[in-house]
Design a protein around this motif. Structure first.
Motif, mmCIF file in Angstrom:
data_model
loop_
_atom_site.group_PDB
_atom_site.id
_atom_site.type_symbol
_atom_site.label_atom_id
_atom_site.label_comp_id
_atom_site.label_asym_id
_atom_site.label_seq_id
_atom_site.Cartn_x
_atom_site.Cartn_y
_atom_site.Cartn_z
ATOM 1 N N HIS A 31 -2.656 81.561 95.270
ATOM 2 C CA HIS A 31 -2.202 81.005 96.553
ATOM 3 C C HIS A 31 -3.115 79.838 96.932
ATOM 4 N N ASP A 33 -3.861 77.021 99.722
ATOM 5 C CA ASP A 33 -3.642 76.640 101.123
ATOM 6 C C ASP A 33 -3.932 75.156 101.307
ATOM 7 N N HIS A 64 0.995 76.826 99.783
ATOM 8 C CA HIS A 64 1.302 77.072 101.195
ATOM 9 C C HIS A 64 0.918 75.807 101.959
ATOM 10 N N MET A 66 0.296 73.748 104.959
ATOM 11 C CA MET A 66 0.052 73.741 106.407
ATOM 12 C C MET A 66 -0.245 72.291 106.780
ATOM 13 N N ASP A 173 0.623 86.905 104.928
ATOM 14 C CA ASP A 173 -0.559 86.088 104.672
ATOM 15 C C ASP A 173 -1.465 86.112 105.895
HETATM 16 FE FE LIG Z 1 -1.941 80.806 103.083
#
Ligand SMILES: [Fe+2]
Ligand SMILES: O=C(CO)[C@@H](O)[C@H](O)COP(=O)(O)O
Length: 217
Positions: A31, A33, A64, A66, A173
């Protein structure tokens, strides 16, 4: 679906990412970020680092995003070879188009909701989504406390997914660890992101197997 564990490299050593990926060969995903200091108050890494990581590991990468403008950037992560690319409901201005572009580039399409964002308004989007991500902390930082208040939303999301054929993976998450993962699994989650619970452990490999066994009912 079998339980999947996606360790977050946010809690890994950023100076040694290839080595950190190699410590978790039993992970289903890595994963990653991506934070831009606009959508969330933190700055991590972007496309060049993801491209380098893709060359350094055979574990599929779960990005992911953001970031403030996921419609602009998400297709590039998919084209680079990420196995899954997740955009946020609160940031995407053209989610249907972007989710379709992610799929067209060969990645799984992910759609994320912050803790306070309801799932019901997005029911009609489920056919465009391969994985729904429910944040169980406010996005931006690792090591935060799991928000129990999200558990009813996990149950509701699982109901809506079942109503639409049950194909969508349901990822949680934030604050997912040995003391919270069973609650998430019981509520219907099947993909578990864990940052500090994996990379903060003395032995990340064993931590993953422990989380997997706790989540497998
Ligand atoms: Fe995340
Ligand atoms: O997206 C995020 C934070 O915004 C997460 O992926 C964190 O990296 C999870 O870290 P832990 O809560 O598991 O330590």
């Amino acid at each position: 679906m079998a339980v999947q564990i996606s360790p977050s490299i946010l809690s890994a050593d950023f100076a040694r990412l290839a080595d950190e990926a190699a410590r978790v060969p039993n992970a289903d995903w890595l994963h990653v970020d991506v934070m831009d200091n606009h959508f969330v108050p933190n700055l991590t890494l972007g496309l060049p680092v993801v491209e380098a990581l893709l060359k350094a590991t055979s574990t599929p990468i779960d990005c992911h995003l953001m970031i403030e403008d996921p419609d602009r950037w998400a297709p590039a992560y998919a084209e680079a070879g990420a196995g899954s690319v997740t955009i946020h409901a609160e940031a995407a201005k053209a989610p249907v188009r972007t989710l379709r572009q992610i799929r067209a580039a060969g990645a799984r399409s992910g759609f994320a909701l912050n803790p306070a964002t309801a799932v019901e308004p997005y029911e009609d989007l489920l056919p465009e989504i391969d994985m729904l991500l429910l944040m169980t902390v406010e996005p931006g930082f690792g090591g935060q406390k799991f928000l129990d208040v999200v558990l009813p939303k996990i149950r509701r999301a699982r109901e809506l997914i079942a109503k639409h054929g049950g194909q969508v993976w349901l990822q949680v998450d934030g604050g997912v660890a040995a003391d919270t993962i069973e609650r998430c699994a019981e509520a219907g989650a099947d993909v578990f992101v864990a940052g500090s619970a994996v990379y903060g452990a003395a032995d990340p490999y064993t931590a993953i197997e422990h989380l997997r066994s706790l989540a497998t009912t």
